[in-house]
Motif scaffolding. Structure first.
Motif, mmCIF file in Angstrom:
data_model
loop_
_atom_site.group_PDB
_atom_site.id
_atom_site.type_symbol
_atom_site.label_atom_id
_atom_site.label_comp_id
_atom_site.label_asym_id
_atom_site.label_seq_id
_atom_site.Cartn_x
_atom_site.Cartn_y
_atom_site.Cartn_z
ATOM 1 N N ALA A 113 0.797 -1.038 -0.052
ATOM 2 C CA ALA A 113 0.042 -0.105 -0.145
ATOM 3 C C ALA A 113 0.843 1.201 0.060
ATOM 4 O O ALA A 113 0.406 2.409 -0.655
ATOM 5 N N PHE A 114 1.850 1.255 0.886
ATOM 6 C CA PHE A 114 2.698 2.438 0.695
ATOM 7 C C PHE A 114 3.664 2.636 -0.431
ATOM 8 O O PHE A 114 3.482 3.829 -1.149
ATOM 9 N N LYS A 115 3.980 1.435 -1.211
ATOM 10 C CA LYS A 115 4.506 1.726 -2.459
ATOM 11 C C LYS A 115 3.457 2.180 -3.478
ATOM 12 O O LYS A 115 3.878 3.005 -4.327
ATOM 13 N N GLU A 116 2.406 1.834 -3.546
ATOM 14 C CA GLU A 116 1.401 2.147 -4.344
ATOM 15 C C GLU A 116 0.917 3.744 -3.980
ATOM 16 O O GLU A 116 0.617 4.321 -5.024
ATOM 17 N N SER A 117 1.238 4.263 -3.017
ATOM 18 C CA SER A 117 0.693 5.734 -2.859
ATOM 19 C C SER A 117 2.051 6.573 -2.984
ATOM 20 O O SER A 117 1.499 7.826 -3.160
ATOM 21 N N THR A 130 8.111 23.714 -15.377
ATOM 22 C CA THR A 130 6.836 24.872 -15.805
ATOM 23 C C THR A 130 7.588 26.129 -16.042
ATOM 24 O O THR A 130 8.368 26.419 -15.619
ATOM 25 N N ARG A 131 6.750 27.233 -16.636
ATOM 26 C CA ARG A 131 6.971 28.573 -16.689
ATOM 27 C C ARG A 131 7.338 29.066 -15.300
ATOM 28 O O ARG A 131 8.140 30.144 -15.303
ATOM 29 N N SER A 132 6.757 28.664 -14.447
ATOM 30 C CA SER A 132 6.785 29.144 -12.947
ATOM 31 C C SER A 132 7.836 28.598 -12.258
ATOM 32 O O SER A 132 8.157 29.097 -11.082
ATOM 33 N N GLY A 133 8.652 27.493 -12.708
ATOM 34 C CA GLY A 133 9.928 27.363 -12.222
ATOM 35 C C GLY A 133 9.774 25.897 -11.434
ATOM 36 O O GLY A 133 10.706 25.488 -10.934
ATOM 37 N N THR A 134 8.455 25.388 -11.309
ATOM 38 C CA THR A 134 8.213 24.297 -10.794
ATOM 39 C C THR A 134 8.038 23.233 -11.580
ATOM 40 O O THR A 134 7.793 23.135 -12.686
ATOM 41 N N ALA A 135 8.429 21.909 -11.120
ATOM 42 C CA ALA A 135 8.474 20.788 -11.869
ATOM 43 C C ALA A 135 6.939 20.385 -12.230
ATOM 44 O O ALA A 135 5.932 20.575 -11.144
ATOM 45 N N PRO A 136 6.707 19.715 -13.209
ATOM 46 C CA PRO A 136 5.202 19.274 -13.500
ATOM 47 C C PRO A 136 4.866 18.167 -12.804
ATOM 48 O O PRO A 136 5.770 17.389 -12.306
ATOM 49 N N LYS A 137 3.498 17.992 -12.376
ATOM 50 C CA LYS A 137 3.307 16.949 -11.872
ATOM 51 C C LYS A 137 3.585 15.543 -12.513
ATOM 52 O O LYS A 137 3.223 15.404 -13.885
ATOM 53 N N ARG A 138 3.929 14.567 -11.600
ATOM 54 C CA ARG A 138 4.368 13.251 -12.394
ATOM 55 C C ARG A 138 2.893 12.423 -12.445
ATOM 56 O O ARG A 138 2.409 12.323 -11.857
ATOM 57 N N LYS A 139 2.924 11.863 -13.677
ATOM 58 C CA LYS A 139 1.841 11.028 -13.970
ATOM 59 C C LYS A 139 2.088 9.670 -13.807
ATOM 60 O O LYS A 139 3.144 9.055 -13.559
ATOM 61 N N ARG A 140 1.089 9.009 -13.034
ATOM 62 C CA ARG A 140 1.089 7.619 -12.529
ATOM 63 C C ARG A 140 1.112 6.666 -13.831
ATOM 64 O O ARG A 140 0.453 6.936 -14.806
ATOM 65 N N GLU A 141 1.890 5.598 -13.705
ATOM 66 C CA GLU A 141 1.717 4.486 -15.069
ATOM 67 C C GLU A 141 0.240 3.933 -14.714
ATOM 68 O O GLU A 141 -0.130 3.463 -13.642
ATOM 69 N N THR A 142 -0.190 3.691 -16.120
ATOM 70 C CA THR A 142 -1.567 2.881 -15.920
ATOM 71 C C THR A 142 -1.189 1.200 -16.311
ATOM 72 O O THR A 142 -0.161 0.949 -16.958
ATOM 73 N N VAL A 143 -2.193 0.567 -15.865
ATOM 74 C CA VAL A 143 -2.118 -0.966 -16.084
ATOM 75 C C VAL A 143 -3.300 -1.506 -16.333
ATOM 76 O O VAL A 143 -4.321 -0.672 -16.178
ATOM 77 N N TYR A 171 -9.178 -1.427 -11.175
ATOM 78 C CA TYR A 171 -9.774 -0.468 -11.955
ATOM 79 C C TYR A 171 -9.179 0.971 -11.812
ATOM 80 O O TYR A 171 -8.727 1.677 -12.916
ATOM 81 N N LEU A 172 -8.629 1.346 -10.664
ATOM 82 C CA LEU A 172 -8.099 2.481 -10.429
ATOM 83 C C LEU A 172 -6.723 2.563 -11.276
ATOM 84 O O LEU A 172 -6.127 3.622 -11.791
ATOM 85 N N GLY A 173 -5.977 1.608 -11.302
ATOM 86 C CA GLY A 173 -4.779 1.257 -11.749
ATOM 87 C C GLY A 173 -4.723 1.618 -13.185
ATOM 88 O O GLY A 173 -4.007 2.067 -13.966
ATOM 89 N N SER A 174 -5.907 1.169 -13.854
ATOM 90 C CA SER A 174 -5.944 1.123 -15.363
ATOM 91 C C SER A 174 -6.435 2.679 -15.850
ATOM 92 O O SER A 174 -6.247 3.123 -16.830
#
Length: 205
Positions: A113-117, A130-143, A171-174
């Protein structure tokens, strides 16, 4: 250097000196421009730590010896005094040593559960901002969703809560959604997702 009646050392000879840095030696850390811990990952970490604690108000070091801390101090003293480790000063075996395989087996669900979080790092996110100088949010891999459930039908019949945790997470992972949390959290997340997909026209109800 003090020993008890069984010749076990209670207080080692000498003392330790730890050098602390001056204020000018402390380096300034840059602000974290990446993702920080989410409430879900914090909760998952807390559940994992609680699972590792010994119950019934037993305290390591008070109710019985802490073998790892004991070995550490004995080894430190051995180096400082140039004396070999023996059974009486740190080389002995402890019946309180943790069984690592048993610990991993006991906390398997909490570790998963911790790894998946956690949000996985990607090379792209490390290099781009981004233009504001912050890193973009990282997307989770889908399965792929291998639950075999008809989620739209379950949603219409209000039976999402009847599914197993593994099916809800599938379902959520997909869809690249968060899979950590209690079953009630997963049910809400699945329902919200289906409701949003129906509103956007991605699903036809």
């Amino acid at each position: 250097d003090h020993h008890d009646g069984d010749s076990f050392q209670i207080i080692p000879p000498g003392f330790l000196i730890c050098s602390l840095p001056y204020e000018d030696d402390v380096r300034v850390l840059k602000d974290d421009v990446g993702d920080t811990a989410t409430p879900e990952s914090v909760d998952a970490a807390i559940r994992l730590i609680r699972k590792l604690k010994i119950q019934d108000r037993i305290e390591i070091g008070l109710d019985f010896e802490n073998p790892y801390l004991d070995r550490f101090w004995m080894s430190l003293e051995s180096i400082a005094l140039s004396s070999p480790l023996t059974e009486s000063n740190g080389g002995k075996a402890y019946d309180t040593d943790l069984n690592e395989e048993a610990v991993l087996e006991t906390t398997k669900e909490e570790i998963t559960a911790f790894k998946e979080s956690l949000v996985p790092d990607t090379e792209t996110n490390k290099k781009t901002t981004t233009r504001s100088g912050t890193a973009p949010k990282r997307k989770r891999e889908t399965v792929p969703d291998d639950s075999g459930c008809d989620w739209l039908d379950l949603f219409r019949c209000d039976e999402i809560q009847t599914r197993k945790v593994t099916e809800l997470r599938s379902y959520l992972g997909s869809l690249g959604l968060r899979k950590a949390g209690r079953k009630a959290d997963l049910v809400v997340r699945v329902k919200d997702s289906i409701r949003e997909r129906l509103a956007s026209g991605e699903l036809c109800g």
